[in-house]
Motif scaffolding. Structure first.
Motif, PDB file in Angstrom:
ATOM      1  N   GLY A   1      39.678  54.718  42.599  1.00 29.16           N
ATOM      2  CA  GLY A   1      40.748  53.796  42.200  1.00 29.16           C
ATOM      3  C   GLY A   1      41.895  54.504  41.512  1.00 29.16           C
ATOM      4  N   VAL A   2      41.563  55.411  40.596  1.00 31.07           N
ATOM      5  CA  VAL A   2      42.606  56.150  39.872  1.00 31.07           C
ATOM      6  C   VAL A   2      43.422  56.989  40.854  1.00 31.07           C
TER       7      VAL A   2
ATOM      8  N   SER B   1      44.146  45.773  35.293  1.00 34.15           N
ATOM      9  CA  SER B   1      43.252  44.770  35.879  1.00 34.15           C
ATOM     10  C   SER B   1      42.916  45.079  37.329  1.00 34.15           C
ATOM     11  N   GLU B   2      43.871  45.680  38.031  1.00 36.27           N
ATOM     12  CA  GLU B   2      43.601  46.057  39.436  1.00 36.27           C
ATOM     13  C   GLU B   2      42.455  47.053  39.506  1.00 36.27           C
ATOM     14  N   LEU B   3      42.490  47.996  38.565  1.00 37.73           N
ATOM     15  CA  LEU B   3      41.456  49.031  38.547  1.00 37.73           C
ATOM     16  C   LEU B   3      40.103  48.437  38.150  1.00 37.73           C
ATOM     17  N   SER B   4      40.104  47.585  37.123  1.00 37.13           N
ATOM     18  CA  SER B   4      38.810  47.019  36.700  1.00 37.13           C
ATOM     19  C   SER B   4      38.243  46.123  37.799  1.00 37.13           C
ATOM     20  N   GLU B   5      39.127  45.451  38.519  1.00 41.12           N
ATOM     21  CA  GLU B   5      38.659  44.611  39.630  1.00 41.12           C
ATOM     22  C   GLU B   5      38.069  45.479  40.739  1.00 41.12           C
TER      23      GLU B   5
ATOM     24  N   ASP C   1      34.438  44.793  33.490  1.00 44.04           N
ATOM     25  CA  ASP C   1      35.432  44.150  32.630  1.00 44.04           C
ATOM     26  C   ASP C   1      36.261  45.216  31.901  1.00 44.04           C
ATOM     27  N   ALA C   2      37.239  44.755  31.115  1.00 45.78           N
ATOM     28  CA  ALA C   2      38.174  45.685  30.476  1.00 45.78           C
ATOM     29  C   ALA C   2      37.473  46.635  29.507  1.00 45.78           C
ATOM     30  N   ALA C   3      36.494  46.124  28.767  1.00 50.79           N
ATOM     31  CA  ALA C   3      35.795  46.972  27.787  1.00 50.79           C
ATOM     32  C   ALA C   3      35.012  48.077  28.494  1.00 50.79           C
TER      33      ALA C   3
END
Lengths: 214, 127
Positions: A172-173, A180-184, A189-191
């Motif tokens: 993803g990176v 949020s795109e990356l966490s999805e 989740d964000a944490a």
């Protein structure tokens, strides 16, 4: 070329950057050292201490910084740029020019279609040897940059083999996803994403340790 | 989807920098910080030394110009003035304190004058 002593409404002066560096606390310097070490592992062109030293000299002399940028980020970016450029220069100095690459001698005003320069796709019939040597260096720098990037990716892939979350994060990176795109994309989740991002940053330390051990 | 590994390297390094700058759980290390501070001080000394060397070279260049003055004073003065600033008062690329084509500040000029004065003293101490 020197930086403005006084500064402007838009940019810091050298004196202000110097004062900002003087105001860094221990943790700030720990972060700068960590970035220098990790850049050294990524680009393999200079030691961490050299990068920090050259980065400081650059932010106090040749580079300028918008007031919207944190001086710590400014120094970090300066070190990154120096590390990247040094790796390119190192690559071009390691490979010498091979005259055999020229399969057609240069003849002054010769405008005939000649062999193609595979680096940039230009004809070289109308070029001098010095020009072609520059192109050869550019080709060399590009190849070295590809090799460097591929090596880092391979090492990170190896470090995180079998770790699905980290492998998705890497992918993803590399594709330019953030937030949020990356966490999805990773499916966390964000944490959790923050934890994974920190692991990725610290992976550069492990690469460096492996390099130093080998 | 990017296939350029250099772009990927760039993104990975950018993320690494962001994360390191934001790392709140980094363990404080005084010895590590002190080492960085000593690198900062050494860098500042290096900059000061380089500036002094550059100023010394400027004085040498001016001395050479002075020798020309004895042959053609008016032309030498004109060349010196041209070297210091053009008609619009903008710094020239050859000047020590040139600022990417922007106008020299009074502080720049004072700084240059102070450097030259300091060098004159050094020169007289040497002789």
């Amino acid at each position: 070329m020197q930086q403005d002593v006084v500064g402007t409404d838009e940019r810091y002066s050298a004196a202000e950057i110097s004062a900002a560096l003087d105001g860094f606390d221990d943790l700030d310097w720990n972060r700068m050292n960590a970035i220098a070490r990790r850049l050294s592992a990524a680009f393999r062109s200079m030691t961490a201490d050299e990068l920090l030293s050259e980065g400081i000299v650059a932010v106090l002399t040749t580079r300028t910084c918008k007031r919207s940028v944190d001086p710590r980020a400014f120094l970090a970016e300066s070190m990154k740029s120096i590390a990247s450029n040094a790796s390119k220069k190192k690559a071009s100095s390691e490979v010498s020019f091979d005259p055999a690459l020229l399969d057609k001698p240069y003849r002054g005003d010769d405008r005939d279609e000649g062999p193609r320069d595979r680096a940039v796709g230009k004809t070289i019939a109308s070029k001098g040897i010095a020009d072609f040597a520059v192109d050869a260096n550019e080709l060399d720098r590009r190849e070295a940059a590809f090799e460097l990037a591929n090596r880092l990716q391979t090492e990170l892939d190896a470090l995180f083999a079998g770790d699905e979350e980290m492998r998705f994060l890497l992918e993803g990176v590399c594709e330019g996803l953030r937030g949020s795109e990356l966490s999805e994309f990773v499916g966390v989740d964000a944490a959790r994403l923050a934890t994974l991002r920190r692991r990725l940053a610290r992976a550069f330390d492990r690469i460096r340790e492996r390099e130093m051990a080998s | 989807m990017t296939s350029d590994p250099r772009e990927k390297l760039d993104r990975l390094v950018d993320l690494m920098i962001e994360e390191t700058l934001a790392d709140e759980v980094l363990t404080p290390d005084k010895a590590d910080a002190d080492k960085a501070k000593s690198i900062l001080e050494a860098a500042k000394r290096r900059i000061a030394r380089d500036r002094l060397v550059a100023a010394r070279q400027a004085v040498e260049a001016r001395k050479n110009g002075d020798r020309v003055v004895s042959l053609d004073l008016a032309r030498a003065r004109s060349e010196l003035q041209q070297a210091l600033s053009d008609k619009s008062g903008e710094a020239t690329p050859l000047m020590l304190a040139a600022r990417k084509g922007r106008v020299l500040s009074e502080r720049d000029k004072d700084g240059l004058a102070a450097d030259l004065e300091e060098l004159r003293k050094l020169e007289s101490d040497d002789t």
